[in-house]
Enzyme design. Structure first.
Site, short mmCIF file in Angstrom:
data_model
loop_
_atom_site.label_atom_id
_atom_site.label_comp_id
_atom_site.label_asym_id
_atom_site.label_seq_id
_atom_site.Cartn_x
_atom_site.Cartn_y
_atom_site.Cartn_z
N ASN A 280 3.22 -51.31 -30.25
CA ASN A 280 3.25 -52.28 -29.14
C ASN A 280 1.84 -52.79 -28.82
OD1 ASN A 280 5.97 -52.77 -27.75
ND2 ASN A 280 6.01 -50.58 -28.24
N HIS B 174 10.10 -49.62 -21.92
CA HIS B 174 11.04 -48.52 -22.12
C HIS B 174 12.14 -48.98 -23.08
CE1 HIS B 174 13.23 -44.90 -21.13
NE2 HIS B 174 14.32 -45.65 -21.07
N VAL C 60 10.71 -41.90 -12.56
CA VAL C 60 10.72 -41.98 -14.03
C VAL C 60 11.45 -43.26 -14.43
CG1 VAL C 60 11.53 -40.89 -16.16
CG2 VAL C 60 10.64 -39.49 -14.29
C1 GRF Z 1 8.05 -47.48 -27.58
O1 GRF Z 1 9.31 -47.30 -28.14
C2 GRF Z 1 8.17 -47.63 -26.09
O2 GRF Z 1 9.39 -48.14 -25.68
C3 GRF Z 1 8.01 -46.22 -25.59
O3 GRF Z 1 7.09 -45.63 -26.47
C4 GRF Z 1 7.19 -46.25 -27.74
C5 GRF Z 1 5.80 -46.57 -28.19
O4 GRF Z 1 5.76 -46.99 -29.52
N1 GRF Z 1 7.57 -46.23 -24.22
P1 GRF Z 1 4.40 -47.52 -30.15
O5 GRF Z 1 3.37 -46.41 -30.05
O6 GRF Z 1 4.00 -48.74 -29.39
O7 GRF Z 1 4.74 -47.83 -31.58
#
Ligand code: GRF
Length: 214
Positions: free
Chosen positions: A19, A116, A151
């Site tokens: 992300n 999330h 949460v």
């Molecule tokens: C994602 O699936 C997000 O929804 C969750 O943690 C994960 C992070 O993935 N909160 P990345 O490290 O960004 O690949």
């Protein structure tokens, strides 16, 4: 958004950092009017720190302290100072696996967002894609929301839907949710950087009428 200087992001993550990469690419393409001021992680060899360093961004490991699911007091102070010194406007949680508590939340009230992997308020907590799969829902997705003391419970900024297919496994579903996250998060951060989001209690309104449910 302060028009005198770029909107500054502090990104926190514990994992792969996909992300963060999506956000960094959207910034590089001019889609998100912001800059990454600092990336922090509680995991020394995390992918997110490696990805930040590969882009010559400030990236720091800060030890989380003695607890497993939250920062201890000393660590919390260290995270808050690092983010304040970096003069961040918004804290972007991108897979940060610790719950943020009182002093941290107070220091950046209304300025922390998280992504999330479910359509909240369904399936908060861990492995949300698996919770959705096991429950048998036909549609799930991802949610970007403000962080409050609960949460995955803060006001919802944006959501993107993902269908659950008959031949999905938790893993294939998770992969499609992840891909949706990489579209949704930059879109939401861009809106925040533009200052086009207004919070009215639990309702978050996009002033420019941008599409928030995909
Ligand atoms: C994602 O699936 C997000 O929804 C969750 O943690 C994960 C992070 O993935 N909160 P990345 O490290 O960004 O690949």
């Amino acid at each position: 958004m302060n028009s005198d200087r770029p909107f500054r992001l502090g990104v926190l993550g514990s994992g792969k950092g996909s992300n963060f990469v999506a956000l960094a690419e959207a910034i590089a393409q001019g889609v998100v009017p912001a800059e990454v001021a600092i990336v922090l992680s509680d995991v020394e060899d995390s992918g997110i720190l490696a990805q930040a360093r590969a882009r010559q961004l400030m990236a720091r490991y800060i030890a989380p302290g003695k607890f497993r699911t939250k920062l201890d007091e000393e660590a919390e102070r260290a995270y808050v100072s690092a983010l304040q010194e970096a003069r961040v406007d918004l804290i972007v949680l991108a897979g940060f696996m610790r719950v943020l508590k009182g002093d941290f939340l107070r220091a950046f009230e209304g300025r922390i967002v998280n992504i999330h992997p479910s359509l909240l308020p369904c399936f908060p907590g861990l492995e949300a894609w698996k919770q959705a799969f096991d429950h048998g829902v036909k549609v799930t997705g991802c949610t970007v929301h403000f962080v409050d003391a609960g949460v995955d419970s803060g006001p919802i900024i944006g959501q993107q839907t993902v269908p659950v297919l008959d031949d999905d496994t938790p893993e294939t579903l998770h992969a499609r949710i992840h891909a949706a996250e990489h579209e949704l998060y930059p879109r939401c951060v861009a809106a925040l950087a533009h200052g086009s989001i207004v919070v009215r209690g639990r309702r978050v309104v996009w002033k420019r009428g941008d599409l928030v449910v995909g």
